[in-house]
Design an enzyme around this catalytic site. Structure first.
Site, PDB file in Angstrom:
ATOM      1  N   LYS A  37      28.442 -18.902 -32.176  1.00 50.18           N
ATOM      2  CA  LYS A  37      28.574 -20.104 -31.981  1.00 50.18           C
ATOM      3  C   LYS A  37      27.885 -20.459 -30.459  1.00 50.18           C
ATOM      4  O   LYS A  37      27.177 -21.637 -30.502  1.00 50.18           O
ATOM      5  CB  LYS A  37      30.187 -20.628 -31.914  1.00 50.18           C
ATOM      6  CG  LYS A  37      30.925 -20.428 -33.129  1.00 50.18           C
ATOM      7  CD  LYS A  37      32.165 -20.925 -33.045  1.00 50.18           C
ATOM      8  CE  LYS A  37      33.140 -19.864 -32.129  1.00 50.18           C
ATOM      9  NZ  LYS A  37      33.241 -18.766 -32.108  1.00 50.18           N
ATOM     10  N   SER A 105      38.282 -22.932 -33.228  1.00 46.96           N
ATOM     11  CA  SER A 105      38.812 -24.144 -33.900  1.00 46.96           C
ATOM     12  C   SER A 105      39.386 -23.634 -35.322  1.00 46.96           C
ATOM     13  O   SER A 105      38.854 -24.093 -36.308  1.00 46.96           O
ATOM     14  CB  SER A 105      38.259 -25.529 -33.932  1.00 46.96           C
ATOM     15  OG  SER A 105      36.921 -25.227 -34.438  1.00 46.96           O
TER      16      SER A 105
END
Length: 198
Positions: A37, A105
């Site tokens: 990410k 998340s």
């Protein structure tokens, strides 16, 4: 919750778009630790800036050491962490910048709330599932976090002792055991071009 507050109207979003000559959006990268990410977010940010687009990356380095330094990693703190990031990314998108968020998340509900927040403000929200098999993430393990989680040193570690709820219908699904960082960032960039956001 504050009640004695009044909204002060200023520029409309359309006016801001015309002044900045760019639309805003939030690109929400979600996935396991070591999925890629942050590296993809860095590459995408550089790509956008080289194209003279307003972009800013939000990740653990500039959020956890500042705005959210009062939060730990309990479930409640993780929820509050993502709530604050949702609000900040919405502000960046409203300013006609491209906010690139890079956070595990892990909970669908938190990501859905972030999406709804943007939807209510009529701002694009692009969920990017940075997908990698757990065994590949563990092999990468650049910070040694999986090793510590397996040894019980780190509690509530996503993918090992805490859940990760994968997106059901992300706008973009990147399999980073099959794509390079450059290829992954280009997939996102091309999506933005196709949707008239750059």
């Amino acid at each position: 919750m504050a009640t004695n507050i009044t909204w002060h109207a200023n520029l409309t979003h359309s006016e801001r778009i015309s002044f900045r000559n760019q639309k805003g959006a939030t690109i929400w990268l979600t996935g396991l630790s070591a999925s890629g990410k942050s590296t993809i977010a860095c590459a995408l940010e550089q790509l956008l800036l080289k194209e003279n687009k307003h972009a800013y990356r939000l990740d653990g380095d500039n959020i956890r050491f500042g705005l959210n330094k009062d939060l730990g990693f309990s479930e409640n703190d993780r929820v509050e962490n993502i709530r604050r990031i949702s609000e900040v990314s919405k502000l960046f998108a409203d300013s006609c910048s491209i906010a690139i968020t890079s956070f595990i998340s892990p909970y669908k509900d938190d990501r859905n709330k972030a999406r709804e927040l943007h939807k209510e403000a009529n701002l694009p929200f692009i969920e990017v599932f940075v997908d990698v098999p757990l065994n590949v993430a563990e092999e990468r393990d650049p910070k040694g976090l999986y090793k510590k989680a397996r040894e019980g040193i780190i509690k509530d570690f996503t993918g090992i002792s805490a859940p990760y709820e994968a997106p059901d219908q992300p706008e973009i699904h990147l399999k980073t055991d099959q794509l390079s960082i450059e290829e992954s960032s280009l997939v996102i960039y091309n999506y933005l071009k196709e949707h008239n956001l750059v």
